[in-house]
Design an enzyme around this catalytic site. Structure first.
Site, PDB file in Angstrom:
ATOM      1  CE1 TYR A   6       9.330  32.190  -0.071  1.00  0.00           C
ATOM      2  CE2 TYR A   6      10.024  29.890  -0.013  1.00  0.00           C
ATOM      3  CZ  TYR A   6       9.501  30.976  -0.698  1.00  0.00           C
ATOM      4  OH  TYR A   6       9.160  30.835  -2.019  1.00  0.00           O
TER       5      TYR A   6
ATOM      6  CE  LYS B 270      -0.458  -0.124   5.051  1.00  0.00           C
ATOM      7  NZ  LYS B 270      -1.387  -0.143   6.199  1.00  0.00           N
TER       8      LYS B 270
ATOM      9  CG  MET C 171       6.478  23.230  -3.414  1.00  0.00           C
ATOM     10  SD  MET C 171       5.118  23.987  -4.315  1.00  0.00           S
ATOM     11  CE  MET C 171       4.123  24.639  -2.972  1.00  0.00           C
TER      12      MET C 171
END
Length: 388
Positions: free
Chosen positions: A264, A39, A312
């Protein structure tokens, strides 16, 4: 539609097939027949290719979480049994039947719904899940026995009965013995009642190690140790080998003066003249943002600290003390380089989670590149874009 393969930036996961085969063969030698848990994209390792390889190793079959995962395996030509461990919308049960997927039964209401929609009951395979202490899917032992009697007379193929340990990764927890005894007693009650089923299974990876003095019933469900990851923080399995490495490369180098900020939120300020390297991997790929300012990667055989927040699509690393670094230098996020290594367990500890989440969280954006005998034999791409 084919999956999207992001190979242009050099960020990949490599999977060592030879080590995977060694792990499976060693597990079978020690514990007998297994159901391989694949899975969540085989815990991030590439479900399609992993399953094809495992099917050749004479295992019993596979466990997935959801119907669509089973459908992917059938589309890939997998013929061994496949058990869906989680919820299946009753209206989709006919798809499971046509794909020859086994469904987990865990309540009388669910069984009522299935009986009302399935056209060919004798062809639908089911496993009864008995809750011995997880407190989620399933019912208590008494109601499970009633459910088992219904299943035996329902016309469905009663393929299996199973349960799941809550705390097998904690060897000294008496709850493990409590759960084992409850399931053992349930199996005895089935036999006393003359209720027939094909297989019983309860033992997962940590239970195979921490409770190996017990019988494992008819087969074991193996997940994390098949991929060479440790099943517990309280003991170490020495004979398994990690099969996954996560790599990228340095794509930009620049010097920053003392007192300049990185990434950031200005969470990192250089304390000296600093050589900063940019690596094209970020939380969009599954690199946990909590590694900001605490995580290490390997470059030119040395540890390099992630500085500033994980973005990201990229991270910045301090390369001031790394000799020989250049554009294109290999970056190891998980794996070994020279004498140094960063493992999934180390990352998990730093971000306050488990190694399961670390590898499962590596996103579809990262291609899985499979190696055998030192050669690339398969590149698995964009799985979830190709799930239909």
């Amino acid at each position: 539609m084919g999956g999207l393969c992001l190979l242009s930036r050099g960020t990949i996961v490599t999977i060592d097939i030879d080590k995977f085969v060694q792990n499976i063969e060693e597990i079978k030698k020690r514990f007998g027949n297994i159901m391989l848990v694949v899975k969540a994209n085989a815990y991030g390792h590439g479900m399609r290719t992993i399953s094809k390889i495992a099917e050749e190793l004479n295992i019993w079959g596979f466990m997935v979480a959801f119907l669509e995962e089973g459908a992917i395996l059938r589309k890939e030509g997998i013929r061994k049994p496949i058990l869906i461990s989680n919820f299946v919308e009753p209206s989709r049960a006919e798809e499971a039947l046509e794909l020859d997927l086994s469904i987990t039964i865990y309540s009388e209401d669910q069984l009522d719904a299935l009986e009302s929609v399935v056209s060919s009951k004798e062809r639908l395979k089911v496993h009864l899940f008995v809750d011995t202490g997880m407190g989620g899917l399933g019912t208590d032992i008494e109601r499970a026995l009633i459910l088992a009697k219904r299943l035996a007379n329902s016309g469905f193929r009663f393929e299996g009965v199973y349960s799941h340990f809550s705390s097998a990764d904690i060897p000294e927890d008496p709850y493990n013995e409590y759960q084992f005894k409850r399931f053992e007693d349930f199996i005895k009650a089935l036999r006393t009642s003359g209720i027939s089923y094909e297989i019983a299974h309860m033992f997962n990876s940590p239970a195979l190690i921490s409770l190996q003095h017990h019988s494992h019933f008819d087969l074991s469900r193996v997940g994390i140790i098949a991929y060479g990851l440790q099943p517990s923080e309280f003991f170490k399995v020495e004979w398994i080998k990690p099969i996954l490495e996560w790599k990228s490369k340095v794509v930009h180098l620049r010097w920053l003066e003392e007192g300049e900020f990185v990434s950031y939120g200005k969470t990192y300020k250089t304390l000296r003249k600093t050589l900063v390297g940019v690596v094209p991997v970020g939380y969009g790929d599954g690199l946990n943002r909590r590694l900001s300012n605490v995580g290490d990667v390997l470059i030119e055989g040395k540890r390099a600290r992630i500085i500033g927040r994980v973005c990201m699509d990229q991270i910045m690393v301090d390369l001031t003390d790394v000799e020989g670094v250049k554009i294109g230098s290999e970056v190891v996020i998980i794996g070994r380089q020279g004498e140094e290594a960063v493992c999934a367990e180390e990352i998990a500890k730093k971000v306050g989670t488990i190694n399961y989440e670390v590898t499962t969280g590596i996103s579809w954006r990262v291609p899985r590149v499979f190696h055998r005998d030192g050669k690339i034999v398969k590149v698995e791409e964009g799985m979830w874009l190709d799930a239909t």
